[in-house]
Design an enzyme around this catalytic site. Structure first.
Site, PDB file in Angstrom:
ATOM      1  CB  THR A  86       3.676   1.060   2.500  1.00 25.63           C
ATOM      2  OG1 THR A  86       4.906   0.578   3.070  1.00 25.63           O
ATOM      3  CG2 THR A  86       2.640  -0.046   2.505  1.00 25.63           C
ATOM      4  CD  GLU A 142     -10.967  13.287 -10.327  1.00 21.32           C
ATOM      5  OE1 GLU A 142     -11.401  13.591 -11.448  1.00 21.32           O
ATOM      6  OE2 GLU A 142     -11.644  12.730  -9.457  1.00 21.32           O
ATOM      7  CG  ASP A 178       3.904  -5.665  -1.542  1.00 26.99           C
ATOM      8  OD1 ASP A 178       4.507  -4.694  -1.046  1.00 26.99           O
ATOM      9  OD2 ASP A 178       2.763  -6.014  -1.186  1.00 26.99           O
ATOM     10  CE1 TYR A 189     -10.754  14.967  -6.084  1.00 27.75           C
ATOM     11  CE2 TYR A 189     -11.707  16.390  -4.399  1.00 27.75           C
ATOM     12  CZ  TYR A 189     -11.538  15.132  -4.956  1.00 27.75           C
ATOM     13  OH  TYR A 189     -12.136  14.043  -4.391  1.00 27.75           O
ATOM     14  NE  ARG A 203      -0.726   4.936   8.247  1.00 28.15           N
ATOM     15  CZ  ARG A 203      -0.650   3.749   8.841  1.00 28.15           C
ATOM     16  NH1 ARG A 203      -1.393   2.758   8.430  1.00 28.15           N
ATOM     17  NH2 ARG A 203       0.185   3.562   9.846  1.00 28.15           N
ATOM     18  CE  LYS A 245       3.390  -1.613   5.893  1.00 31.40           C
ATOM     19  NZ  LYS A 245       2.963  -2.922   5.351  1.00 31.40           N
TER      20      LYS A 245
HETATM   21  C1  LIG Z   1       1.778  -3.301   4.776  1.00 28.60           C
HETATM   22  C2  LIG Z   1       1.740  -4.087   3.515  1.00 28.60           C
HETATM   23  C3  LIG Z   1       0.849  -3.784   2.486  1.00 28.60           C
HETATM   24  C4  LIG Z   1      -0.333  -2.867   2.650  1.00 28.60           C
HETATM   25  O1  LIG Z   1      -0.141  -1.638   3.039  1.00 28.60           O
HETATM   26  P1  LIG Z   1      -1.340  -0.713   3.590  1.00 28.60           P
HETATM   27  O2  LIG Z   1      -0.714   0.616   3.468  1.00 28.60           O
HETATM   28  O3  LIG Z   1      -1.593  -1.165   4.974  1.00 28.60           O
HETATM   29  O4  LIG Z   1      -2.496  -0.902   2.686  1.00 28.60           O
HETATM   30  C5  LIG Z   1       0.964  -4.446   1.291  1.00 28.60           C
HETATM   31  N1  LIG Z   1       1.887  -5.389   1.117  1.00 28.60           N
HETATM   32  C6  LIG Z   1       2.752  -5.744   2.096  1.00 28.60           C
HETATM   33  C7  LIG Z   1       3.762  -6.795   1.820  1.00 28.60           C
HETATM   34  C8  LIG Z   1       2.694  -5.113   3.338  1.00 28.60           C
HETATM   35  O5  LIG Z   1       3.517  -5.484   4.303  1.00 28.60           O
END
Ligand SMILES: *Cc1c(COP(=O)(O)O)cnc(C)c1O
Length: 426
Positions: free
Chosen positions: A235, A55, A209, A53, A244, A238
């Site tokens: 993220t 925090e 994003d 932990y 993850r 990807k």
């Molecule tokens: C995949 C994605 C997210 C969210 O990601 P998670 O890990 O599934 O919560 C946010 N924004 C965009 C543009 C995405 O493609």
């Protein structure tokens, strides 16, 4: 008695993991948001760091025993700074990238942006979901569409590209607190500088994003919003190919607001095992081979798109600049869902997806979304992309021909056997 292995302790779960491992080995994984994390990333994220932990942030924690976790988090941060600092102009950010590696995933990273900059009821703008945007950019079913006044922008009726004139006009009319630039099903390059200009015209926070494209951005294969946006979220799993998780980059000015939004605003203890996996992925992203990989992801997507066009598929916007493409199956007289399901039986795994201005329903839309990150991680190239295009053509014409689907699944498996997938336990 030695401690039991997973197989001994829980044969049911062990068997399911083994089956998933086999599925990921034997199929062509074209889901644009998926990848294969390396064995090294898997080892770090499956480690004892899950027990701790922590925090707070490095050197400012609420529990003792942090001397190792602090180093893990600081390594992750410094490597990400390096991986995302290459070739970008940081003058508008005061020469420094602030990094937060604690968001549990991409969606929580985006929630931190709202918590840092907005009050409930504020106006926010993002690309609409049907046009390729993400749920967390203000979609009605998301908390972000319920707690904020969401004004979605779209893509051009003819071009299917983001219409910057529309973005500007809507921004001037609605004066959003936050303007999102980021996509989940959009095949073209994002013009972060144009969004910066619009945000400046209306005094909005520009949040970019890059969840889908962060691997490409880090490698310099897609322009970077670092140094341009006020805040960048992503993220880690990807195209970036980590475990993850989520991450946030910002200029110093916004660092404490965003850090406080993540913890204690939204989350408790960070997932230290994930942080370690992100550190490993960032180290991998700094290697020249990752740049080659990112270039190959885009090259493969271009080959796949042109092979599909040559087979009379409609690829929205006519092609792709990044790792993904959208097919509009309207001209083929079939919906996306039955074709996606038939392809799955044939060992080709992707998702049905709405296309811009789709006339069908979201659960039965007209399109398919395909991406090349995972296949590229296995070392597949142009020759395999051509095979995939031919199989997709065949299956979409014969979605109920079970013997044919089984035969293709066998062929897919044979090709996959030649391309070992990173991270799998085989
Ligand atoms: C995949 C994605 C997210 C969210 O990601 P998670 O890990 O599934 O919560 C946010 N924004 C965009 C543009 C995405 O493609």
């Amino acid at each position: 008695m030695p401690e039991p292995t997973l197989t001994q302790a829980d044969p049911e779960i062990a068997a399911l993991i083994a089956k998933e491992n086999q599925r990921e080995h034997d199929s062509m994984r074209l889901i644009a948001s998926e990848n294969y994390a390396s064995r090294a990333v898997m080892e770090a994220s499956g480690s004892c760091l899950t027990n701790k932990y922590s925090e707070g942030y490095a050197r400012k924690r609420y529990y003792e025993g942090q001397e190792i976790v602090d180093q893990v988090e600081e390594l992750a941060i410094s490597r990400l700074r390096e991986a995302f600092g290459r070739g970008v102009d940081l003058s508008a950010w005061g020469g420094e990238i602030h990094v937060n590696v604690q968001p549990y995933s991409g969606s929580p990273a985006n929630l931190a942006v709202y918590l840092a900059f907005c009050k409930p009821g504020d106006t926010i703008m993002g690309l609409g979901l049907p046009a390729g945007g993400h749920l967390t950019h203000g979609h009605a079913v998301s908390i972000t569409g319920k707690y904020f006044k969401s004004v979605p922008y779209g893509v051009g009726k003819e071009t299917h590209r983001i219409d910057l004139d529309e973005v500007r006009a809507l921004a001037k009319e609605h004066q959003p607190k936050v303007l999102w630039c980021g996509t989940t099903a959009y095949p073209r390059t994002l013009d972060f500088k144009a969004f910066r200009a619009i945000a400046d015209e209306v005094g909005a926070i520009l949040a970019c994003d890059i969840a889908h494209i962060s691997g490409l951005v880090s490698a310099g294969v897609h322009p970077s919003p670092i140094g341009i946006a006020d805040v960048v979220t992503s993220t880690t799993h990807k195209t970036f190919r980590g475990p993850r998780g989520g991450m946030i980059f910002c200029k110093k000015e916004h660092a404490s607001a965003l850090d406080r939004a993540v913890f204690p605003g939204l989350q408790g203890g960070p997932h230290n095992h994930t942080t370690a996996g992100i550190a490993v992925a960032a180290k991998e992203a700094l290697a020249p081979s990752f740049t080659e990989y990112a270039k190959a992801v885009v090259a493969n997507a271009k080959v796949l798109a042109s092979e599909l066009v040559a087979r009379d598929f409609v690829v929205t916007t006519g092609g792709t600049d990044n790792h993904l493409m959208l097919l509009d199956l309207t001209n083929r007289g079939v919906g996306g869902k039955p074709v996606a399901q038939a392809l799955d039986k044939a060992g080709i795994v992707l998702n049905y997806n709405a296309v811009p201005f789709d006339t069908r329903k979201p659960f039965d839309p007209s399109g398919l979304r395909l991406g090349t990150p995972a296949l590229t991680s296995r070392g597949m190239g142009a020759a395999e992309m051509k095979m995939v295009a031919a199989w997709i053509d065949d299956v979409s014409k014969n979605p109920t021909d079970e013997p044919k689907l089984a035969k293709i699944a066998g062929e897919v498996k044979e090709v996959c056997a030649k391309f070992p997938a990173p991270g799998l336990l085989l």
